[in-house]
Design a protein around this motif. Structure first.
Motif, PDB file in Angstrom:
ATOM      1  N   PHE A 291     148.167  89.998  -2.815  1.00  0.00           N
ATOM      2  CA  PHE A 291     148.268  89.545  -3.985  1.00  0.00           C
ATOM      3  C   PHE A 291     147.080  90.381  -4.277  1.00  0.00           C
ATOM      4  O   PHE A 291     147.277  90.684  -5.726  1.00  0.00           O
ATOM      5  N   ALA A 292     145.921  90.413  -3.867  1.00  0.00           N
ATOM      6  CA  ALA A 292     144.795  90.854  -4.098  1.00  0.00           C
ATOM      7  C   ALA A 292     145.404  92.581  -4.670  1.00  0.00           C
ATOM      8  O   ALA A 292     144.744  93.260  -5.836  1.00  0.00           O
ATOM      9  N   ARG A 293     146.255  93.048  -3.436  1.00  0.00           N
ATOM     10  CA  ARG A 293     146.344  94.258  -3.552  1.00  0.00           C
ATOM     11  C   ARG A 293     147.405  95.133  -4.783  1.00  0.00           C
ATOM     12  O   ARG A 293     147.379  95.473  -5.677  1.00  0.00           O
ATOM     13  N   PHE A 294     148.206  94.132  -4.739  1.00  0.00           N
ATOM     14  CA  PHE A 294     149.131  94.350  -5.689  1.00  0.00           C
ATOM     15  C   PHE A 294     149.415  93.898  -6.876  1.00  0.00           C
ATOM     16  O   PHE A 294     149.943  94.231  -8.051  1.00  0.00           O
ATOM     17  N   LEU A 295     148.366  92.497  -7.872  1.00  0.00           N
ATOM     18  CA  LEU A 295     148.474  91.985  -8.186  1.00  0.00           C
ATOM     19  C   LEU A 295     146.981  92.211  -9.016  1.00  0.00           C
ATOM     20  O   LEU A 295     147.243  91.361 -10.126  1.00  0.00           O
TER      21      LEU A 295
ATOM     22  N   ILE B 106     154.859  78.787   2.805  1.00  0.00           N
ATOM     23  CA  ILE B 106     156.340  79.307   2.055  1.00  0.00           C
ATOM     24  C   ILE B 106     156.002  80.865   1.922  1.00  0.00           C
ATOM     25  O   ILE B 106     157.603  81.167   2.671  1.00  0.00           O
ATOM     26  N   ALA B 107     155.580  81.950   1.810  1.00  0.00           N
ATOM     27  CA  ALA B 107     155.780  82.780   1.987  1.00  0.00           C
ATOM     28  C   ALA B 107     155.628  83.284   3.592  1.00  0.00           C
ATOM     29  O   ALA B 107     156.238  84.535   3.739  1.00  0.00           O
ATOM     30  N   GLY B 108     155.624  82.827   5.125  1.00  0.00           N
ATOM     31  CA  GLY B 108     156.056  83.396   5.870  1.00  0.00           C
ATOM     32  C   GLY B 108     155.061  84.104   6.544  1.00  0.00           C
ATOM     33  O   GLY B 108     154.626  84.808   7.479  1.00  0.00           O
ATOM     34  N   VAL B 109     153.713  83.432   5.977  1.00  0.00           N
ATOM     35  CA  VAL B 109     152.502  84.624   6.099  1.00  0.00           C
ATOM     36  C   VAL B 109     150.815  83.900   6.434  1.00  0.00           C
ATOM     37  O   VAL B 109     151.346  83.016   5.320  1.00  0.00           O
ATOM     38  N   ALA B 110     150.079  83.744   7.130  1.00  0.00           N
ATOM     39  CA  ALA B 110     148.933  83.394   7.154  1.00  0.00           C
ATOM     40  C   ALA B 110     148.176  84.218   5.705  1.00  0.00           C
ATOM     41  O   ALA B 110     148.439  85.010   4.671  1.00  0.00           O
ATOM     42  N   PRO B 111     147.437  82.937   5.941  1.00  0.00           N
ATOM     43  CA  PRO B 111     146.542  82.895   4.103  1.00  0.00           C
ATOM     44  C   PRO B 111     146.137  84.264   4.055  1.00  0.00           C
ATOM     45  O   PRO B 111     146.122  84.554   2.726  1.00  0.00           O
ATOM     46  N   ARG B 112     145.396  84.605   4.826  1.00  0.00           N
ATOM     47  CA  ARG B 112     145.076  85.816   4.485  1.00  0.00           C
ATOM     48  C   ARG B 112     145.636  87.100   4.272  1.00  0.00           C
ATOM     49  O   ARG B 112     145.181  87.855   2.924  1.00  0.00           O
ATOM     50  N   THR B 113     146.915  86.876   4.562  1.00  0.00           N
ATOM     51  CA  THR B 113     147.675  88.372   5.036  1.00  0.00           C
ATOM     52  C   THR B 113     148.415  88.398   3.195  1.00  0.00           C
ATOM     53  O   THR B 113     148.081  88.785   2.201  1.00  0.00           O
TER      54      THR B 113
ATOM     55  N   PRO C 164     155.647  93.236  -1.732  1.00  0.00           N
ATOM     56  CA  PRO C 164     155.582  92.111  -0.522  1.00  0.00           C
ATOM     57  C   PRO C 164     157.045  91.544  -1.198  1.00  0.00           C
ATOM     58  O   PRO C 164     156.266  90.311  -2.000  1.00  0.00           O
ATOM     59  N   ARG C 165     157.807  91.157   0.400  1.00  0.00           N
ATOM     60  CA  ARG C 165     158.358  90.125   0.278  1.00  0.00           C
ATOM     61  C   ARG C 165     158.004  88.776   0.173  1.00  0.00           C
ATOM     62  O   ARG C 165     158.327  87.466  -0.284  1.00  0.00           O
ATOM     63  N   ASP C 166     156.062  88.329   0.473  1.00  0.00           N
ATOM     64  CA  ASP C 166     155.978  87.355   0.698  1.00  0.00           C
ATOM     65  C   ASP C 166     155.293  87.393  -0.439  1.00  0.00           C
ATOM     66  O   ASP C 166     155.279  85.853  -0.962  1.00  0.00           O
TER      67      ASP C 166
END
Length: 72
Positions: free
Chosen positions: A57-61, A45-52, A19-21
């Motif tokens: 990160f949990a899902r993809f890394l 920096i990511a442009g999203v909420a901290p929970r998102t 994901p872009r974030d």
């Protein structure tokens, strides 16, 4: 679901699948090595909420944003 390793996330073709974030945080953190980093800063920096950001990160890394930065 298989998780990518941190090393895999460094490859350009792997970053394209993230994901872009997540990519924004990876690139920003590599440019700011050694600086103190807070999760709120990474979310901004990511442009999203901290929970998102944490969920991506949990899902993809398979880790949290701060854990990834510490390992990098």
């Amino acid at each position: 679901m298989a998780h990518r390793s941190d090393r895999d996330a460094a490859a350009p073709e792997a970053r394209a699948a993230l994901p872009r974030d997540v990519v924004r945080v990876i690139e920003w953190s590599r440019a700011h090595v050694g600086e103190p980093i807070r999760s709120s800063t990474l979310a901004r920096i990511a442009g999203v909420a901290p929970r998102t950001l944490e969920a991506h990160f949990a899902r993809f890394l398979g880790t949290t944003p701060l854990a990834w930065v510490r390992q990098e």
